[in-house]
Design an enzyme around this catalytic site. Sequence first.
Site, PDB file in Angstrom:
ATOM      1  N   GLY A   1      -3.857   7.765   1.871  1.00 33.30           N
ATOM      2  CA  GLY A   1      -3.807   6.772   0.798  1.00 33.30           C
ATOM      3  C   GLY A   1      -2.482   6.706   0.078  1.00 33.30           C
ATOM      4  O   GLY A   1      -2.345   5.981  -0.906  1.00 33.30           O
TER       5      GLY A   1
ATOM      6  N   GLU B   1      -8.974   2.105   5.411  1.00 33.66           N
ATOM      7  CA  GLU B   1      -8.756   3.137   6.445  1.00 33.66           C
ATOM      8  C   GLU B   1     -10.035   3.945   6.649  1.00 33.66           C
ATOM      9  O   GLU B   1     -10.413   4.264   7.777  1.00 33.66           O
ATOM     10  CB  GLU B   1      -7.612   4.064   6.026  1.00 33.66           C
ATOM     11  CG  GLU B   1      -6.256   3.395   6.101  1.00 33.66           C
ATOM     12  CD  GLU B   1      -5.127   4.243   5.540  1.00 33.66           C
ATOM     13  OE1 GLU B   1      -3.981   3.971   5.887  1.00 33.66           O
ATOM     14  OE2 GLU B   1      -5.392   5.158   4.745  1.00 33.66           O
TER      15      GLU B   1
ATOM     16  N   THR C   1       4.233   5.864  10.161  1.00 31.71           N
ATOM     17  CA  THR C   1       4.064   6.516  11.472  1.00 31.71           C
ATOM     18  C   THR C   1       3.302   5.602  12.434  1.00 31.71           C
ATOM     19  O   THR C   1       3.580   5.585  13.635  1.00 31.71           O
ATOM     20  CB  THR C   1       3.319   7.856  11.301  1.00 31.71           C
ATOM     21  OG1 THR C   1       3.870   8.544  10.174  1.00 31.71           O
ATOM     22  CG2 THR C   1       3.466   8.735  12.538  1.00 31.71           C
TER      23      THR C   1
ATOM     24  N   GLY D   1      -0.058   5.182   1.026  1.00 36.36           N
ATOM     25  CA  GLY D   1       0.355   3.773   1.128  1.00 36.36           C
ATOM     26  C   GLY D   1      -0.652   2.834   0.474  1.00 36.36           C
ATOM     27  O   GLY D   1      -0.499   1.608   0.546  1.00 36.36           O
TER      28      GLY D   1
HETATM   29  C1  5RP Z   1      -1.742   4.697   3.823  1.00 35.42           C
HETATM   30  C2  5RP Z   1      -1.930   6.010   4.463  1.00 35.42           C
HETATM   31  C3  5RP Z   1      -0.883   6.440   5.430  1.00 35.42           C
HETATM   32  O1  5RP Z   1      -1.474   6.627   6.663  1.00 35.42           O
HETATM   33  C4  5RP Z   1      -0.256   7.707   4.918  1.00 35.42           C
HETATM   34  O2  5RP Z   1       0.243   7.469   3.613  1.00 35.42           O
HETATM   35  C5  5RP Z   1       0.853   8.191   5.830  1.00 35.42           C
HETATM   36  O3  5RP Z   1       1.913   7.294   5.800  1.00 35.42           O
HETATM   37  P1  5RP Z   1       3.260   7.561   6.611  1.00 35.42           P
HETATM   38  O4  5RP Z   1       2.920   7.456   8.048  1.00 35.42           O
HETATM   39  O5  5RP Z   1       4.181   6.486   6.126  1.00 35.42           O
HETATM   40  O6  5RP Z   1       3.748   8.938   6.201  1.00 35.42           O
HETATM   41  O7  5RP Z   1      -2.885   6.714   4.255  1.00 35.42           O
HETATM   42  O8  5RP Z   1      -2.734   4.454   2.885  1.00 35.42           O
END
Ligand code: 5RP
Length: 234
Positions: A102, A110, A35, A104
């Site tokens: 988390g 973060e 996102t 990702g």
């Molecule tokens: C990565 C994160 C991301 O912000 C979370 O997983 C959301 O990811 P996406 O925007 O792909 O749904 O915390 O560590």
Amino acid sequence: MTLSPVERAKQEAAKLAVIENVHDEMIVGIGSGSTIVYAVKEIAAMVEKNDWNIVCIPTSYQAEALIINNHLPLGSLDQHPHVDVTIDGVDEITLDLTAIKGGGGCLVQEKIVADNSIKLVIIGDWKKVSMTLGESWKKGVPIEIIAKAQIPLTQRLKEMGGKVKLREGKAKIGPLITDNGNFILDVNFGKIIDPKKLSTKLKSMIGVVDSGLFVNMVDKAYIGQEDGTVKILS
Ligand code: 5RP
């Protein structure tokens, strides 16, 4: 290219969050995930259009590459320990702005950047919102740990009622290694009734670097809806 309803919701949420929260002369934390890509593109467009002078602080190698590839000025917390606003994605968020992040694998950086930001603004689509954490995000709370503590921590987290899974690399055999050189345990505790208590408990465990529970950190969430509108939680 036509975007799917979820991608459109992410894009609209990201755009509005940037328009309302990012301004000239700001130090801006850049989150990680899919996102945030929409938000960075919007920031880049606004910087180019208005000739803004901002500095972007990454929360991961992915964020660093995004900043560089979109020709935005890259900085670090070493140079700018006071961040004006951080924009970041989310895996699950409740109406009181408690979140799991988390998915990702970038939770620790973060959290560090968010903790040093005046404002943490979350962006996501309607599927990320639930009444209780653990309801929609079934992969478990990401917990970054020191590799050497994997076995004892796995045992203790199981004793706490968690279903524990060591996160594995995708194009790599064996554990995923985070940007900080650590392992991640994804721990499913079912519905999390008291996220603050759980977060404090996890943080107190030796070998845990931090968890993806964000309690009392999020200031505002921009949630893209299926119909293309954006709801703001604050
Ligand atoms: C990565 C994160 C991301 O912000 C979370 O997983 C959301 O990811 P996406 O925007 O792909 O749904 O915390 O560590």
